[in-house]
Design a protein around this motif. Structure first.
Motif, PDB file in Angstrom:
ATOM      1  N   UNK A   1      -0.589  11.876   5.528  1.00  0.00           N
ATOM      2  CA  UNK A   1      -1.455  10.701   5.610  1.00  0.00           C
ATOM      3  C   UNK A   1      -0.652   9.447   5.922  1.00  0.00           C
ATOM      4  N   UNK A   2       0.414   9.200   5.168  1.00  0.00           N
ATOM      5  CA  UNK A   2       1.204   7.992   5.371  1.00  0.00           C
ATOM      6  C   UNK A   2       1.946   8.040   6.703  1.00  0.00           C
TER       7      UNK A   2
ATOM      8  N   UNK B   1     -10.550   9.731  -0.737  1.00  0.00           N
ATOM      9  CA  UNK B   1      -9.215  10.336  -0.796  1.00  0.00           C
ATOM     10  C   UNK B   1      -8.458   9.982  -2.073  1.00  0.00           C
ATOM     11  N   UNK B   2      -8.003  11.004  -2.782  1.00  0.00           N
ATOM     12  CA  UNK B   2      -7.226  10.803  -4.006  1.00  0.00           C
ATOM     13  C   UNK B   2      -5.919  10.075  -3.740  1.00  0.00           C
ATOM     14  N   UNK B   3      -5.304  10.361  -2.610  1.00  0.00           N
ATOM     15  CA  UNK B   3      -3.985   9.788  -2.305  1.00  0.00           C
ATOM     16  C   UNK B   3      -4.029   8.418  -1.673  1.00  0.00           C
ATOM     17  N   UNK B   4      -5.223   7.818  -1.571  1.00  0.00           N
ATOM     18  CA  UNK B   4      -5.339   6.524  -0.899  1.00  0.00           C
ATOM     19  C   UNK B   4      -4.444   5.445  -1.519  1.00  0.00           C
ATOM     20  N   UNK B   5      -4.406   5.304  -2.864  1.00  0.00           N
ATOM     21  CA  UNK B   5      -3.546   4.251  -3.425  1.00  0.00           C
ATOM     22  C   UNK B   5      -2.067   4.410  -3.045  1.00  0.00           C
ATOM     23  N   UNK B   6      -1.565   5.643  -3.025  1.00  0.00           N
ATOM     24  CA  UNK B   6      -0.162   5.858  -2.679  1.00  0.00           C
ATOM     25  C   UNK B   6       0.087   5.572  -1.208  1.00  0.00           C
ATOM     26  N   UNK B   7      -0.803   6.020  -0.332  1.00  0.00           N
ATOM     27  CA  UNK B   7      -0.634   5.757   1.102  1.00  0.00           C
ATOM     28  C   UNK B   7      -0.683   4.263   1.393  1.00  0.00           C
ATOM     29  N   UNK B   8      -1.609   3.550   0.751  1.00  0.00           N
ATOM     30  CA  UNK B   8      -1.677   2.098   0.930  1.00  0.00           C
ATOM     31  C   UNK B   8      -0.387   1.425   0.461  1.00  0.00           C
ATOM     32  N   UNK B   9       0.100   1.850  -0.706  1.00  0.00           N
ATOM     33  CA  UNK B   9       1.298   1.239  -1.281  1.00  0.00           C
ATOM     34  C   UNK B   9       2.502   1.445  -0.365  1.00  0.00           C
TER      35      UNK B   9
ATOM     36  N   UNK C   1      11.635   6.969   9.911  1.00  0.00           N
ATOM     37  CA  UNK C   1      11.032   6.154   8.846  1.00  0.00           C
ATOM     38  C   UNK C   1       9.735   6.765   8.316  1.00  0.00           C
ATOM     39  N   UNK C   2       8.773   6.961   9.200  1.00  0.00           N
ATOM     40  CA  UNK C   2       7.432   7.351   8.755  1.00  0.00           C
ATOM     41  C   UNK C   2       7.379   8.759   8.180  1.00  0.00           C
ATOM     42  N   UNK C   3       8.292   9.635   8.593  1.00  0.00           N
ATOM     43  CA  UNK C   3       8.346  10.975   7.996  1.00  0.00           C
ATOM     44  C   UNK C   3       9.113  10.972   6.679  1.00  0.00           C
ATOM     45  N   UNK C   4      10.364  10.503   6.650  1.00  0.00           N
ATOM     46  CA  UNK C   4      11.118  10.634   5.387  1.00  0.00           C
ATOM     47  C   UNK C   4      10.560   9.829   4.227  1.00  0.00           C
ATOM     48  N   UNK C   5       9.970   8.668   4.482  1.00  0.00           N
ATOM     49  CA  UNK C   5       9.482   7.840   3.375  1.00  0.00           C
ATOM     50  C   UNK C   5       8.486   8.590   2.485  1.00  0.00           C
ATOM     51  N   UNK C   6       7.355   9.070   3.009  1.00  0.00           N
ATOM     52  CA  UNK C   6       6.410   9.744   2.103  1.00  0.00           C
ATOM     53  C   UNK C   6       6.898  11.091   1.612  1.00  0.00           C
ATOM     54  N   UNK C   7       7.748  11.780   2.394  1.00  0.00           N
ATOM     55  CA  UNK C   7       8.273  13.068   1.927  1.00  0.00           C
ATOM     56  C   UNK C   7       9.109  12.863   0.671  1.00  0.00           C
TER      57      UNK C   7
END
Length: 406
Positions: free
Chosen positions: A249-250, A355-363, A145-151
């Motif tokens: 990050x995610x 962090x620029x990617x904070x909104x995406x990681x939070x989402x 889950x945690x690897x494939x989702x953000x990839x």
């Protein structure tokens, strides 16, 4: 108390840094660690002071150490795969005015309002991945889950074909391996060259055939700069940063959140009763055990931190994860409480380098927690979790679990 008791870079401390961080906050809030040639900064107000004063504490000099492959003086070979990025302008290792210009290139596309349109796609992915987790004979929250989702998400955001996702993850893992003490230099050097070649071709292609993706947006915005445009290698370095930050990050945030819930099962029950707490749970997970423990800064002149003299050219490491457990700022800081209201943490940094990617990681993490809370009654560790042993990152390579469907 010995120097080892205050060293956050020993094998035991890399696996679990919080006991050492607590000792540093109590007894040595600004401390020189000789083995790593770095000054650690442990208390919340002092970390904020370092991050706020970007003029004194340079990212170009500090993070330039990492980009040039000089993070760990004990293992100089670790840096070889990334040293090719050492002379490029890259937002994480830049100071104003370069930093201002570089950040403006991508701040719009990565803003929370722009990321919001990804929610239906991310929700569908989360449901599919939880399906796989529930159907598995040996479920692993990270690998399944945690690897494939953000990839998948960052590949689609960058406009990369689905058949390259496996390469994406391998490249990212091999590059991050340099931060984790892994000395497989051949594979990491190969990944570095493959990444540069792939993204160079992607950038050149977008220059003549732009699409609806972040790489095209970077190329277009660079072309519209009033002064010096980014070179192809600099655009490639930007893409590599987005790739690595966009999935590591995610992945680490989700894994760390899982361990927080394992240690505080009452908080899982609370989230299951009210999945709308997922957003607050993400912030508390970031505070309690964030995905980035620290980064580097370097003063260009003699200065002081909390009364301690720091010479010009010294490596300074503000410890984000220690600051977020500072009892003076967060009462009962070692307790994970999803209704704490901890949105004043600094897990994503502070100031101009937030962090620029904070909104995406939070989402991504919020939607995943909502999905798990609705579909999983109980999620418990099976044992055998493998930590990421990095001086910079905090996470888990594998988290075997037992899941009970709702």
């Amino acid at each position: 108390m010995t120097d080892l008791d205050l060293d956050p870079f020993t094998p035991d401390a890399l696996r679990d840094p919080h006991p050492v961080f607590a000792r540093l906050r109590a007894d040595a809030p600004v401390h020189y660690v000789e083995s790593f040639d770095v000054w650690t900064v442990a208390r919340h107000p002092d970390v904020i002071a370092v991050l706020r004063d970007a003029k004194t504490f340079s990212s170009a000099l500090g993070m330039g150490e990492l980009m040039a492959g000089r993070l760990d003086p004990r293992h100089p070979d670790l840096g070889r795969p990334v040293e090719m990025m050492g002379d490029l302008r890259i937002v994480i290792a830049a100071d104003p005015p370069d930093h201002t210009k570089l950040r403006r290139l991508v701040s719009g596309p990565f803003a929370a309002r722009e990321m919001a349109h990804l929610e239906p796609r991310i929700r569908g992915l989360c449901n599919d991945l939880v399906d796989d987790l529930l159907a598995s004979d040996a479920p692993d929250l990270v690998t399944q889950v945690a690897i494939p989702l953000p990839v998948i998400v960052i590949a689609e955001v960058l406009g990369i074909p689905a058949d390259r996702r496996t390469d994406f993850k391998r490249w990212s893992d091999d590059m991050v391996g340099g931060l984790s003490g892994e000395l497989d230099l051949m594979s990491r050097q190969q990944s570095a060259f493959e990444m540069f070649e792939f993204f160079s071709q992607a950038v050149i292609e977008r220059q003549t055939n732009p699409g609806d993706d972040i790489i095209s947006a970077l190329v277009s915005r660079s072309n519209n700069l009033e002064d010096e445009q980014l070179t192809v290698p600099e655009l490639v370095a930007f893409c590599i940063l987005l790739l690595i930050a966009g999935n590591e990050t995610t992945t680490n945030l989700v894994a760390n959140a899982a361990h927080a819930f394992f240690a505080h099962p009452d908080q899982w029950d609370l989230l299951r009763k009210d999945p709308s707490l997922a957003s607050a749970a993400v912030d508390e997970a970031l505070r309690y055990d964030g995905p980035v423990k620290a980064l580097l800064r370097m003063p260009d002149h003699d200065t002081k931190i909390a009364g301690t003299k720091i010479p010009a050219g010294a490596r300074v490491m503000p410890l984000f994860s220690s600051a977020n457990r500072d009892e003076a700022t967060f009462p009962n800081a070692d307790v994970f409480a999803i209704n704490r209201g901890s949105d004043d943490h600094i897990a994503f940094g502070y100031g101009i380098h937030h962090c620029l990617g904070a909104p995406l990681a939070r989402l991504e993490t919020r939607i995943l927690l909502e999905t798990l809370a609705r579909r999983v009654e109980r999620i418990e560790p099976r044992g055998g979790s493998t930590p990421v042993a990095s001086p910079i990152l905090r996470g888990w390579q594998s988290v075997p679990v037992t899941v009970t469907p709702a």
